[in-house]
Enzyme design. Sequence first.
Site, PDB file in Angstrom:
ATOM      1  N   HIS A 358      50.825  63.335  15.619  1.00 20.01           N
ATOM      2  CA  HIS A 358      51.669  64.520  15.646  1.00 20.01           C
ATOM      3  C   HIS A 358      51.573  65.184  17.014  1.00 20.01           C
ATOM      4  O   HIS A 358      50.482  65.560  17.442  1.00 20.01           O
ATOM      5  CB  HIS A 358      51.249  65.510  14.562  1.00 20.01           C
ATOM      6  CG  HIS A 358      51.581  65.043  13.173  1.00 20.01           C
ATOM      7  ND1 HIS A 358      51.060  63.887  12.633  1.00 20.01           N
ATOM      8  CD2 HIS A 358      52.390  65.578  12.209  1.00 20.01           C
ATOM      9  CE1 HIS A 358      51.518  63.727  11.401  1.00 20.01           C
ATOM     10  NE2 HIS A 358      52.327  64.724  11.130  1.00 20.01           N
ATOM     11  N   HIS A 383      55.007  57.696  13.187  1.00 20.43           N
ATOM     12  CA  HIS A 383      54.288  56.926  12.164  1.00 20.43           C
ATOM     13  C   HIS A 383      54.517  55.433  12.372  1.00 20.43           C
ATOM     14  O   HIS A 383      55.619  55.011  12.734  1.00 20.43           O
ATOM     15  CB  HIS A 383      54.772  57.292  10.754  1.00 20.43           C
ATOM     16  CG  HIS A 383      54.715  58.739  10.431  1.00 20.43           C
ATOM     17  ND1 HIS A 383      55.683  59.635  10.857  1.00 20.43           N
ATOM     18  CD2 HIS A 383      53.803  59.469   9.726  1.00 20.43           C
ATOM     19  CE1 HIS A 383      55.379  60.846  10.417  1.00 20.43           C
ATOM     20  NE2 HIS A 383      54.244  60.770   9.736  1.00 20.43           N
TER      21      HIS A 383
END
EC number: 4.2.1.-
Length: 446
Positions: A358, A383
């Site tokens: 993130h 991801h």
Amino acid sequence: MQNLTDKGAIIFGVQKTSQFANGETATADWVDYHSPFNPRGDGYQDPATSSAGAGSSIASYEWLDLAAGSDTGGSIRGPAAVQGIFGNRPSHGLISLDNAMPLSPKLDTPGFLARDPYLWNAANAALYRENPLSRWSWGDSQPSSILSRNKTLFMNWFNENILPRSSDPLTCSSGLLLHVDGSAGFISRNGYINPPVPPFGFSNGQISVFAETPDSVFPLGQVPAFSSITNHTEYLPVTINVVAAKGCDVLIAKLAEDMVAAGILKVLKIGAGIEGGEILMRRYFVRDDGDEVMSRITSRGRLLFQDWDRLRGILAPTLYVDYTKIGKGKWEAMSADDFMAMVSNDDFLGDLCVKTQHLIGATSWERVSESKVVGHHQLRAAHQVYTSPDLKTVKLRGHSHATNEHYYVKSDGVWKFAGLKPEVRWNEHKFEEVFKGSYTQSEKHS
């Protein structure tokens, strides 16, 4: 290196050093490439300089037994001290530096960093080959005119008056000099230092540099200290330096072995402390022989993958959770236990085949009351989903661009995480297929 391989050592690879093996601090000076991470404590401490990669790797990788480095003014002893491992600066001139790029030929020495003093001693013996005393006995027989050209006033004074050789070959050194190098102080890698100034003074670490004596780092233990990086109590190593008379290198290594046998020192472990402990982030990779190896490497702003106890410790009793934008539900007052069960489930963040990163952009803070704060963050969540937990083969990728509201409340005088509300702006690739339990099949393909 040939001496080591002749004794059965397997050379694994090369490690990072600071530019030109010079004295540098992490972040402030490592400009052309990134400084290694020191795994001890909060994972955000300076790994020291020059042989920084050697010290960091020995403190991080259980399958790595020994690292070679060089010490001109502290380049082995510094990394050994801050990472709580054994490290040595040998007597100057004891080991050949032929074909090595010099920094200062009158000061350069090679040495080792290790967790196990028995292995450390064996490696030193392979490097020295002949008995060091026999070398210096030969040197003592040479004309004084040759010797005088290679000694300074300080070297003569120290070696004759402070720490001379013993007449007893069994003891070798008339005594030992101890000084503290690693005192468990925080030296964070995110600090910027003042501009350089002319050098002033003389530190204990310079004694062996100018006297040409052996100086080795012994890890004594560790002490607790509160970290502003993790907001938790972490453990930092405490070390001591042992200096012996010139040529008495074997004495120091044998002393370390005897102290381990007596239970005074310990064979060290990898991890956040010298007695072990998880490092802040873990990566999996596979060696050429196919054996799975876990390398634990620190990374800023990233909690240990699956360190659920640490996450549980910062949660408020109840949380406001709105996951409607990522295919889950909305809860006005989810209990901390229920939140932990949800995020750690195999169909969500507990999936060992999912790796995520993130990246936070612009951030603003809203003070709602004396006991409640809301953080507003730009976010890109990347991801990768792998076919198996060995993380060798990527199955798919899915990235999300979002803003995220984080809620914080003061509970019993301590600020706690009290919920979140991600607002997805757009997705890349196959984000809807990243988490197995987030979307129904109809939603994924709608």
